[in-house]
Design a protein around this motif. Structure first.
Motif, PDB file in Angstrom:
ATOM      1  N   GLU A   2      33.911 -53.961  27.972  1.00  0.00           N
ATOM      2  CA  GLU A   2      32.448 -53.801  27.886  1.00  0.00           C
ATOM      3  C   GLU A   2      32.066 -52.623  27.002  1.00  0.00           C
ATOM      4  O   GLU A   2      31.179 -52.727  26.169  1.00  0.00           O
ATOM      5  CB  GLU A   2      31.848 -53.618  29.282  1.00  0.00           C
ATOM      6  N   ALA A   3      32.743 -51.504  27.193  1.00  0.00           N
ATOM      7  CA  ALA A   3      32.367 -50.279  26.464  1.00  0.00           C
ATOM      8  C   ALA A   3      32.404 -50.478  24.954  1.00  0.00           C
ATOM      9  O   ALA A   3      31.543 -49.973  24.232  1.00  0.00           O
ATOM     10  CB  ALA A   3      33.295 -49.138  26.869  1.00  0.00           C
ATOM     11  N   TYR A   4      33.410 -51.202  24.472  1.00  0.00           N
ATOM     12  CA  TYR A   4      33.544 -51.416  23.035  1.00  0.00           C
ATOM     13  C   TYR A   4      33.203 -52.847  22.632  1.00  0.00           C
ATOM     14  O   TYR A   4      33.588 -53.316  21.565  1.00  0.00           O
ATOM     15  CB  TYR A   4      34.972 -51.072  22.590  1.00  0.00           C
ATOM     16  N   GLY A   5      32.478 -53.535  23.507  1.00  0.00           N
ATOM     17  CA  GLY A   5      32.127 -54.922  23.225  1.00  0.00           C
ATOM     18  C   GLY A   5      30.689 -55.076  22.794  1.00  0.00           C
ATOM     19  O   GLY A   5      30.152 -54.271  22.041  1.00  0.00           O
ATOM     20  N   GLN A   6      30.057 -56.116  23.317  1.00  0.00           N
ATOM     21  CA  GLN A   6      28.682 -56.438  22.964  1.00  0.00           C
ATOM     22  C   GLN A   6      27.736 -55.294  23.329  1.00  0.00           C
ATOM     23  O   GLN A   6      28.093 -54.410  24.088  1.00  0.00           O
ATOM     24  CB  GLN A   6      28.267 -57.707  23.713  1.00  0.00           C
ATOM     25  N   ARG A   7      26.507 -55.359  22.801  1.00  0.00           N
ATOM     26  CA  ARG A   7      25.562 -54.269  23.036  1.00  0.00           C
ATOM     27  C   ARG A   7      25.199 -54.130  24.508  1.00  0.00           C
ATOM     28  O   ARG A   7      25.182 -53.046  25.047  1.00  0.00           O
ATOM     29  CB  ARG A   7      24.290 -54.478  22.191  1.00  0.00           C
ATOM     30  N   VAL A   8      24.876 -55.248  25.163  1.00  0.00           N
ATOM     31  CA  VAL A   8      24.489 -55.193  26.566  1.00  0.00           C
ATOM     32  C   VAL A   8      25.571 -55.839  27.417  1.00  0.00           C
ATOM     33  O   VAL A   8      26.098 -56.886  27.073  1.00  0.00           O
ATOM     34  CB  VAL A   8      23.142 -55.914  26.796  1.00  0.00           C
ATOM     35  N   SER A   9      25.930 -55.198  28.518  1.00  0.00           N
ATOM     36  CA  SER A   9      26.991 -55.684  29.395  1.00  0.00           C
ATOM     37  C   SER A   9      26.415 -56.560  30.505  1.00  0.00           C
ATOM     38  O   SER A   9      25.509 -56.140  31.219  1.00  0.00           O
ATOM     39  CB  SER A   9      27.723 -54.497  30.038  1.00  0.00           C
ATOM     40  N   TYR A  10      26.939 -57.764  30.630  1.00  0.00           N
ATOM     41  CA  TYR A  10      26.578 -58.638  31.742  1.00  0.00           C
ATOM     42  C   TYR A  10      27.826 -58.938  32.552  1.00  0.00           C
ATOM     43  O   TYR A  10      28.824 -59.424  32.022  1.00  0.00           O
ATOM     44  CB  TYR A  10      25.943 -59.940  31.240  1.00  0.00           C
ATOM     45  N   THR A  11      27.764 -58.642  33.825  1.00  0.00           N
ATOM     46  CA  THR A  11      28.934 -58.735  34.696  1.00  0.00           C
ATOM     47  C   THR A  11      29.548 -60.134  34.690  1.00  0.00           C
ATOM     48  O   THR A  11      30.775 -60.273  34.639  1.00  0.00           O
ATOM     49  CB  THR A  11      28.553 -58.337  36.135  1.00  0.00           C
ATOM     50  N   TYR A  12      28.727 -61.166  34.729  1.00  0.00           N
ATOM     51  CA  TYR A  12      29.262 -62.526  34.782  1.00  0.00           C
ATOM     52  C   TYR A  12      30.126 -62.824  33.556  1.00  0.00           C
ATOM     53  O   TYR A  12      31.240 -63.341  33.671  1.00  0.00           O
ATOM     54  CB  TYR A  12      28.126 -63.550  34.882  1.00  0.00           C
ATOM     55  N   LYS A  13      29.617 -62.493  32.365  1.00  0.00           N
ATOM     56  CA  LYS A  13      30.374 -62.745  31.131  1.00  0.00           C
ATOM     57  C   LYS A  13      31.678 -61.952  31.123  1.00  0.00           C
ATOM     58  O   LYS A  13      32.733 -62.443  30.724  1.00  0.00           O
ATOM     59  CB  LYS A  13      29.526 -62.369  29.909  1.00  0.00           C
TER      60      LYS A  13
END
Length: 200
Positions: free
Chosen positions: A76-87
């Motif tokens: 999550e930290a180095y991924g998409q802009r907004v973190s969604y738990t399900y994804k």
């Protein structure tokens, strides 16, 4: 099959409250490990000033280095802009297809879980461990757990952790006013914050 806890959060910074819940979950439910999951930007925290992803990940890595049952994921930290738990959990499921996940939540987050992005799917597809947070009634949490179990056949376990009264806001306020944070964060985190001049 291993049973793995996942503790997500901004960890801005990682403190004794986080550590207490992670250690209690491992002990009470005999988890093989807990994955610490620093987020990039949580949807409800967009716009708030935070330490960089790199600093927050580094602080969590210092904690994991001292505990063999902790692992860090930067998905999550180095991924998409907004973190969604399900994804995120779906992606982790692909990485660990033979293991079972327990997403670890504090009471405050748990009470609104149904309203999260794909909250219903989360409850139907994943298991949860709920840690007690200061200021919340046990009865309210238990009533919510009962309702969600009945509605979604959700697997929800209640954690009997010690309540640790500490918040990131308190830590930042102490730093800005020159007060000690030694009783609020692990020593490695205190040193990192000092060395990198965070939150001043």
């Amino acid at each position: 099959m291993s049973e793995i806890g996942i503790l997500g959060g901004t960890f801005d910074p990682f403190h004794f409250g986080h550590l207490s819940i992670a250690e209690a979950a491992i002990k009470e439910f005999d988890l093989s490990e807990v994955i610490l999951l620093p987020t990039k930007v949580q949807p409800f925290k967009i716009g708030r000033e935070m330490a960089s992803e790199e600093d927050r990940v580094n602080m969590v890595r210092l904690i994991a280095k001292e505990n063999k049952q902790f692992r860090v994921s930067t998905i999550e930290a180095y991924g998409q802009r907004v973190s969604y738990t399900y994804k995120t959990l779906k992606l982790l499921q692909k990485e660990y297809p033979d293991d079972k996940f327990y997403f670890i939540l504090g009471t405050d987050s748990f009470l609104t879980l149904e309203e999260w992005f794909k909250g219903k799917e989360l409850l139907q597809e994943f298991a949860f461990i709920i840690g007690v947070r200061p200021g919340y009634k046990t009865s309210e949490t238990e009533d919510t757990a009962k309702r969600l179990k009945e509605r979604y056949n959700a697997e929800i376990k209640m954690l009997h952790n010690e309540i640790v009264e500490v918040s990131s806001t308190e830590i930042k306020n102490n730093i800005r006013s020159g007060k000690s944070i030694r009783d609020l964060v692990p020593l490695q985190v205190e040193r990192y914050i000092d060395e990198h001049g965070l939150y001043k």
